[in-house]
Motif scaffolding. Structure first.
Motif, mmCIF file in Angstrom:
data_model
loop_
_atom_site.group_PDB
_atom_site.id
_atom_site.type_symbol
_atom_site.label_atom_id
_atom_site.label_comp_id
_atom_site.label_asym_id
_atom_site.label_seq_id
_atom_site.Cartn_x
_atom_site.Cartn_y
_atom_site.Cartn_z
ATOM 1 N N ALA A 1 2.568 51.154 12.156
ATOM 2 C CA ALA A 1 1.924 52.354 12.701
ATOM 3 C C ALA A 1 1.969 53.505 11.702
ATOM 4 O O ALA A 1 1.026 54.299 11.608
ATOM 5 C CB ALA A 1 2.588 52.756 14.020
ATOM 6 N N ILE A 2 3.048 53.595 10.923
ATOM 7 C CA ILE A 2 3.149 54.639 9.899
ATOM 8 C C ILE A 2 2.077 54.437 8.827
ATOM 9 O O ILE A 2 1.385 55.384 8.435
ATOM 10 C CB ILE A 2 4.558 54.649 9.280
ATOM 11 C CG1 ILE A 2 5.563 55.254 10.274
ATOM 12 C CG2 ILE A 2 4.589 55.415 7.963
ATOM 13 C CD1 ILE A 2 7.023 55.105 9.855
ATOM 14 N N VAL A 3 1.919 53.217 8.358
ATOM 15 C CA VAL A 3 0.916 52.963 7.318
ATOM 16 C C VAL A 3 -0.494 53.118 7.887
ATOM 17 O O VAL A 3 -1.403 53.612 7.203
ATOM 18 C CB VAL A 3 1.133 51.576 6.677
ATOM 19 C CG1 VAL A 3 0.052 51.266 5.653
ATOM 20 C CG2 VAL A 3 2.502 51.524 5.999
ATOM 21 N N ALA A 4 -0.692 52.745 9.154
ATOM 22 C CA ALA A 4 -1.987 52.984 9.803
ATOM 23 C C ALA A 4 -2.260 54.484 9.919
ATOM 24 O O ALA A 4 -3.398 54.954 9.745
ATOM 25 C CB ALA A 4 -2.022 52.327 11.178
ATOM 26 N N GLY A 5 -1.214 55.258 10.197
ATOM 27 C CA GLY A 5 -1.353 56.714 10.252
ATOM 28 C C GLY A 5 -1.700 57.298 8.898
ATOM 29 O O GLY A 5 -2.436 58.301 8.805
ATOM 30 N N LEU A 6 -1.179 56.671 7.833
ATOM 31 C CA LEU A 6 -1.555 57.088 6.480
ATOM 32 C C LEU A 6 -3.044 56.848 6.243
ATOM 33 O O LEU A 6 -3.728 57.684 5.621
ATOM 34 C CB LEU A 6 -0.712 56.331 5.458
ATOM 35 C CG LEU A 6 -0.994 56.613 3.987
ATOM 36 C CD1 LEU A 6 -0.735 58.073 3.639
ATOM 37 C CD2 LEU A 6 -0.143 55.690 3.100
#
Length: 377
Positions: A99-104
């Motif tokens: 989810a963090i990398v998707a948020g990036l």
């Protein structure tokens, strides 16, 4: 708080898949990130995937990596979004990392690189070591190799939002050693007519424990753990003719792990020969030590400070292993910790749940790293 990323994280948490089975997880990620119009979506086999955001001009490539896989552990959290897949759960936090990398991706879609490219790598099978090896061998990855590579892992027991860094070895190298000893079965009343591995097993255990205790041979921490022994059959009339041992070898430094491996093999082979046993040695779940490059650690530290985050430089590497070590052997890279709370259940505990409130920290930090690496181009 990014509600869209929380919803994604909880959906991923609810539908976990184990290593090498992350098909629906990958599809969910692809469908989600396609909304942000990456310039390329490149499949790495049937599970791994790269999302590429390109600048108009040539330049460096910066990559951010996260993991797709869950663990074969039954969740006991009682959460409304708890795993619906029996015996499988995201109790390591890979749902949060994704989810963090998707948020990036969401942030980069509104602020694309002017030159060079940024790549988001969603890697399968981290838990079983195979994932990074498969990625590195894939021609589509070889055509998109990074100049800089970054990844994070949430760390329970560390204050939320704190960034954990270390130059050099950040996490241990390890490998599973499988020893097979073949002699000759006989009647339990006539053991002299056979060749039992029992005595060899006893001697091997004793010598391996003495090796483990001899710190003078190694430059830093080493550990060997005997995890499984199988000797003969459950038959009181039979003296055994076959045995297997499984041993986990671990070291902070790759050179120490190579030396430990060599010395263990020497002990096993010499004893097997003395006892008249055939000996076969194999290895599984091989993880090199994760070795951070100084320059990339400095980039993360500066980005953390820009975000007002506390930074801790640990003196001792973590004892656990990570297949990110395969990347650090080849690329300028930094693997760092993101504190997930002093009261957070430990990794792989059946009640673990990634804390949603640290996701924004991870997204913003990755975004600052992205901006700072491109500003140096």
């Amino acid at each position: 708080m990014n509600k869209k990323m929380i919803a994604l994280r909880r959906e991923l948490h609810k539908y976990p898949e184990v290593s090498n089975g992350e098909y629906q997880t990958t599809d969910r990620i692809v469908n989600f990130i396609n909304e942000y119009k990456p310039d390329e979506v490149i499949r790495l086999g049937d599970k791994g995937v790269l999302f590429v955001f390109k600048g108009a001009e040539q330049g460096k490539t910066v990559m951010f990596r996260c993991e797709l896989d869950a663990l074969p552990i039954q969740e006991i959290s009682g959460l409304e979004y708890a795993s619906v897949n029996k015996g499988i759960s995201h109790v390591c936090g890979h749902d949060g990392h994704m989810a963090i990398v998707a948020g990036l991706a969401q942030k980069i879609s509104n602020d694309r690189p002017v030159k060079g490219k940024v790549i988001l790598l969603f890697q399968p099978a981290e838990e079983v070591e195979q994932g990074a090896c498969d990625v590195l061998e894939n021609v589509n990855f070889k055509n998109n190799e990074p100049d800089y590579l970054f990844a994070l892992h949430n760390i329970p027991g560390i204050k939320k939002h704190k960034i954990v860094l270390k130059k050099g070895s950040f996490a241990s190298g390890s490998k599973g050693m499988i020893v097979k000893l073949t002699g000759k079965t006989s009647h339990a009343a006539e053991p002299q007519d056979g060749i039992s591995p029992a005595g060899a097993i006893s001697q091997i255990i004793s010598k391996l424990h003495r090796l483990r205790a001899d710190k003078s041979l190694f430059s830093d921490f080493i550990l060997l753990t005997i995890i499984h022994i199988q000797l003969g059959e459950i038959s009181f009339g039979t003296s055994p003719g076959y045995a297997e041992m499984r041993i986990t070898l671990r070291a902070f430094e790759n050179e120490d792990l190579r030396l430990l491996t060599s010395l263990c093999e020497k002990i096993v082979k010499e004893i097997a020969e003395l006892e008249g046993l055939a000996c076969e040695i194999n290895y599984t779940e091989v993880f090199p030590a994760t070795m951070n490059s100084n320059g990339c650690v400095d980039i993360v530290e500066q980005a953390a400070k820009q975000n007002g985050l506390d930074v801790e430089h640990i003196k001792t590497p973590y004892k656990w292993s990570e297949d990110f070590g395969y990347y650090t052997e080849k690329f300028n890279a930094c693997y760092f910790g993101l504190g997930s709370g002093n009261e957070q259940p430990q990794l792989h505990n059946p009640d673990f749940d990634f804390p949603d409130d640290i996701m924004e920290t991870g997204i913003n930090l990755f975004y600052t790293i992205y901006k700072s690496t491109f500003s140096h181009d």
